[in-house]
Design a protein around this motif. Structure first.
Motif, PDB file in Angstrom:
ATOM      1  N   TYR A 153       0.847  -1.184   0.000  1.00  0.00           N
ATOM      2  CA  TYR A 153       0.000   0.000   0.000  1.00  0.00           C
ATOM      3  C   TYR A 153       0.884   1.237   0.000  1.00  0.00           C
ATOM      4  O   TYR A 153       1.770   1.378   0.835  1.00  0.00           O
ATOM      5  CB  TYR A 153      -0.926   0.044   1.225  1.00  0.00           C
ATOM      6  CG  TYR A 153      -1.875   1.202   1.157  1.00  0.00           C
ATOM      7  CD1 TYR A 153      -3.086   1.081   0.486  1.00  0.00           C
ATOM      8  CD2 TYR A 153      -1.546   2.444   1.694  1.00  0.00           C
ATOM      9  CE1 TYR A 153      -3.956   2.148   0.368  1.00  0.00           C
ATOM     10  CE2 TYR A 153      -2.408   3.518   1.582  1.00  0.00           C
ATOM     11  CZ  TYR A 153      -3.613   3.363   0.918  1.00  0.00           C
ATOM     12  OH  TYR A 153      -4.470   4.435   0.798  1.00  0.00           O
ATOM     13  N   LEU A 154       0.665   2.129  -0.966  1.00  0.00           N
ATOM     14  CA  LEU A 154       1.337   3.420  -0.990  1.00  0.00           C
ATOM     15  C   LEU A 154       0.291   4.505  -0.785  1.00  0.00           C
ATOM     16  O   LEU A 154      -0.845   4.386  -1.245  1.00  0.00           O
ATOM     17  CB  LEU A 154       2.072   3.637  -2.317  1.00  0.00           C
ATOM     18  CG  LEU A 154       3.186   2.644  -2.657  1.00  0.00           C
ATOM     19  CD1 LEU A 154       3.821   3.013  -3.996  1.00  0.00           C
ATOM     20  CD2 LEU A 154       4.244   2.603  -1.579  1.00  0.00           C
ATOM     21  N   PHE A 155       0.687   5.572  -0.103  1.00  0.00           N
ATOM     22  CA  PHE A 155      -0.212   6.674   0.176  1.00  0.00           C
ATOM     23  C   PHE A 155      -0.316   7.596  -1.039  1.00  0.00           C
ATOM     24  O   PHE A 155       0.615   7.692  -1.835  1.00  0.00           O
ATOM     25  CB  PHE A 155       0.297   7.472   1.375  1.00  0.00           C
ATOM     26  CG  PHE A 155       0.422   6.648   2.613  1.00  0.00           C
ATOM     27  CD1 PHE A 155      -0.693   6.311   3.362  1.00  0.00           C
ATOM     28  CD2 PHE A 155       1.666   6.172   3.029  1.00  0.00           C
ATOM     29  CE1 PHE A 155      -0.582   5.531   4.493  1.00  0.00           C
ATOM     30  CE2 PHE A 155       1.774   5.391   4.155  1.00  0.00           C
ATOM     31  CZ  PHE A 155       0.654   5.069   4.894  1.00  0.00           C
ATOM     32  N   ARG A 156      -1.427   8.302  -1.170  1.00  0.00           N
ATOM     33  CA  ARG A 156      -1.576   9.296  -2.241  1.00  0.00           C
ATOM     34  C   ARG A 156      -0.699  10.481  -1.875  1.00  0.00           C
ATOM     35  O   ARG A 156      -1.108  11.404  -1.185  1.00  0.00           O
ATOM     36  CB  ARG A 156      -3.027   9.706  -2.410  1.00  0.00           C
ATOM     37  CG  ARG A 156      -3.209  10.733  -3.509  1.00  0.00           C
ATOM     38  CD  ARG A 156      -4.637  10.894  -3.950  1.00  0.00           C
ATOM     39  NE  ARG A 156      -4.847  12.026  -4.838  1.00  0.00           N
ATOM     40  CZ  ARG A 156      -4.246  12.235  -5.997  1.00  0.00           C
ATOM     41  NH1 ARG A 156      -3.339  11.403  -6.418  1.00  0.00           N
ATOM     42  NH2 ARG A 156      -4.514  13.292  -6.735  1.00  0.00           N
ATOM     43  N   ASP A 157       0.531  10.414  -2.343  1.00  0.00           N
ATOM     44  CA  ASP A 157       1.536  11.417  -2.000  1.00  0.00           C
ATOM     45  C   ASP A 157       2.714  11.221  -2.945  1.00  0.00           C
ATOM     46  O   ASP A 157       2.681  10.352  -3.824  1.00  0.00           O
ATOM     47  CB  ASP A 157       1.967  11.232  -0.538  1.00  0.00           C
ATOM     48  CG  ASP A 157       2.528  12.507   0.082  1.00  0.00           C
ATOM     49  OD1 ASP A 157       3.008  13.385  -0.671  1.00  0.00           O
ATOM     50  OD2 ASP A 157       2.519  12.622   1.321  1.00  0.00           O
ATOM     51  N   ASN A 215       6.452   8.735   0.346  1.00  0.00           N
ATOM     52  CA  ASN A 215       6.122   7.332   0.585  1.00  0.00           C
ATOM     53  C   ASN A 215       7.337   6.571   1.109  1.00  0.00           C
ATOM     54  O   ASN A 215       7.206   5.715   1.978  1.00  0.00           O
ATOM     55  CB  ASN A 215       5.573   6.685  -0.686  1.00  0.00           C
ATOM     56  CG  ASN A 215       4.069   6.756  -0.752  1.00  0.00           C
ATOM     57  OD1 ASN A 215       3.382   6.008  -0.065  1.00  0.00           O
ATOM     58  ND2 ASN A 215       3.552   7.681  -1.552  1.00  0.00           N
ATOM     59  N   ILE A 216       8.530   6.889   0.602  1.00  0.00           N
ATOM     60  CA  ILE A 216       9.748   6.255   1.110  1.00  0.00           C
ATOM     61  C   ILE A 216      10.076   6.808   2.491  1.00  0.00           C
ATOM     62  O   ILE A 216      10.413   6.069   3.412  1.00  0.00           O
ATOM     63  CB  ILE A 216      10.929   6.480   0.136  1.00  0.00           C
ATOM     64  CG1 ILE A 216      10.667   5.758  -1.183  1.00  0.00           C
ATOM     65  CG2 ILE A 216      12.243   5.992   0.758  1.00  0.00           C
ATOM     66  CD1 ILE A 216      11.682   6.077  -2.284  1.00  0.00           C
ATOM     67  N   GLY A 219      -0.986   7.480  -6.957  1.00  0.00           N
ATOM     68  CA  GLY A 219      -2.365   7.398  -6.503  1.00  0.00           C
ATOM     69  C   GLY A 219      -2.474   6.570  -5.243  1.00  0.00           C
ATOM     70  O   GLY A 219      -1.541   5.868  -4.844  1.00  0.00           O
ATOM     71  N   GLU A 220      -3.638   6.652  -4.594  1.00  0.00           N
ATOM     72  CA  GLU A 220      -3.874   5.872  -3.384  1.00  0.00           C
ATOM     73  C   GLU A 220      -3.688   4.404  -3.705  1.00  0.00           C
ATOM     74  O   GLU A 220      -4.234   3.900  -4.686  1.00  0.00           O
ATOM     75  CB  GLU A 220      -5.291   6.120  -2.860  1.00  0.00           C
ATOM     76  CG  GLU A 220      -5.477   5.702  -1.428  1.00  0.00           C
ATOM     77  CD  GLU A 220      -6.784   6.248  -0.869  1.00  0.00           C
ATOM     78  OE1 GLU A 220      -7.532   5.434  -0.314  1.00  0.00           O
ATOM     79  OE2 GLU A 220      -7.019   7.448  -0.992  1.00  0.00           O
ATOM     80  N   GLU A 235       7.150  -2.307  -8.981  1.00  0.00           N
ATOM     81  CA  GLU A 235       7.649  -0.984  -8.616  1.00  0.00           C
ATOM     82  C   GLU A 235       7.174  -0.581  -7.225  1.00  0.00           C
ATOM     83  O   GLU A 235       7.943  -0.051  -6.427  1.00  0.00           O
ATOM     84  CB  GLU A 235       7.205   0.045  -9.667  1.00  0.00           C
ATOM     85  CG  GLU A 235       7.907  -0.117 -11.005  1.00  0.00           C
ATOM     86  CD  GLU A 235       7.297   0.714 -12.110  1.00  0.00           C
ATOM     87  OE1 GLU A 235       8.003   0.954 -13.106  1.00  0.00           O
ATOM     88  OE2 GLU A 235       6.110   1.105 -11.999  1.00  0.00           O
ATOM     89  N   LYS A 236       5.903  -0.869  -6.933  1.00  0.00           N
ATOM     90  CA  LYS A 236       5.378  -0.558  -5.595  1.00  0.00           C
ATOM     91  C   LYS A 236       6.152  -1.326  -4.526  1.00  0.00           C
ATOM     92  O   LYS A 236       6.475  -0.786  -3.472  1.00  0.00           O
ATOM     93  CB  LYS A 236       3.879  -0.902  -5.504  1.00  0.00           C
ATOM     94  CG  LYS A 236       2.997   0.065  -6.251  1.00  0.00           C
ATOM     95  CD  LYS A 236       1.533  -0.174  -5.971  1.00  0.00           C
ATOM     96  CE  LYS A 236       0.996  -1.357  -6.722  1.00  0.00           C
ATOM     97  NZ  LYS A 236      -0.463  -1.496  -6.620  1.00  0.00           N
ATOM     98  N   GLN A 237       6.449  -2.594  -4.810  1.00  0.00           N
ATOM     99  CA  GLN A 237       7.197  -3.382  -3.828  1.00  0.00           C
ATOM    100  C   GLN A 237       8.586  -2.803  -3.601  1.00  0.00           C
ATOM    101  O   GLN A 237       9.065  -2.743  -2.472  1.00  0.00           O
ATOM    102  CB  GLN A 237       7.302  -4.841  -4.260  1.00  0.00           C
ATOM    103  CG  GLN A 237       6.149  -5.659  -3.750  1.00  0.00           C
ATOM    104  CD  GLN A 237       6.453  -7.138  -3.735  1.00  0.00           C
ATOM    105  OE1 GLN A 237       7.070  -7.662  -4.644  1.00  0.00           O
ATOM    106  NE2 GLN A 237       5.986  -7.809  -2.709  1.00  0.00           N
TER     107      GLN A 237
END
Length: 191
Positions: free
Chosen positions: A121-125, A130-131, A168-169, A178-180
């Motif tokens: 899960y990544l935040f809308r930011d 996020n890192i 995005g959220e 990439e998210k991982q």
């Protein structure tokens, strides 16, 4: 009448939440100097009488790699959930640095743990923020070093706004891999 019934049901649920005890009510803000993880005769089940973990014993030594391997439903995620104290064991104990996880506040325990889940899960930011979630006071140099270690610096640099690119959220503008990697960079930055 139907709407009033739904409101009444919702209010009942809120009252139940307000009366719930915090899992770490008696915990202390503890620091540890060593990081061996020990499971000793651990039993656990999400439902009464239905064990997922039964008499588990192992030690994951500091500075080593420990793999937990098994079939789907075998309890691998449950072991991680118990270590992070998302749940308490039914029997036995889990220690980190020779301290039972039940003695920590959740915050002081989780300062010592980083997890990268399969579904990230990544935040809308921004990607940078996020890192940085892993270490809010991190410098740009530390963020970039963590991203390089997680092998995501190159694809972040190629994005239109680089580290300032807004995701995005849930991280919807990035691929799963990439998210991982962003999540791994967050864990590396937290150390």
């Amino acid at each position: 009448a139907h709407v009033l019934g739904m409101i009444g049901s919702s209010m009942d649920k809120i009252d139940q939440l307000k009366q719930a005890d915090f899992i770490d009510r008696n915990g202390k803000d503890l620091s540890i100097g060593t990081y061996d993880i020990c499971f000793h005769k651990v039993d656990f089940g999400y439902e009464s009488g239905k064990r997922v973990i039964d008499g588990v014993n192992f030690t994951a030594r500091q500075g080593t790699t420990t793999a937990i391997v098994g079939p789907s439903g075998g309890g691998k995620t449950t072991i991680c959930n118990l270590l992070a104290r998302f749940y308490d064991v039914d029997a036995g104990s889990i220690t980190v640095g020779n301290v039972d996880v039940r003695e920590f506040t959740c915050d002081s325990l989780l300062k010592n743990i980083s997890m990268v889940f399969q579904n990230v899960y990544l935040f809308r930011d921004s990607i940078k923020n996020n890192i940085k979630f892993g270490k809010p006071d991190a410098s740009d140099e530390e963020i970039i070093a963590a991203a390089k270690a997680a092998r995501c610096h190159d694809f972040i640099s190629a994005l239109p706004d680089g580290y300032d690119t807004i995701v995005g959220e849930g991280g919807s503008t990035l691929s799963g891999g990439e998210k991982q990697r962003v999540s791994i960079a967050r864990a590396i930055l937290k150390n």
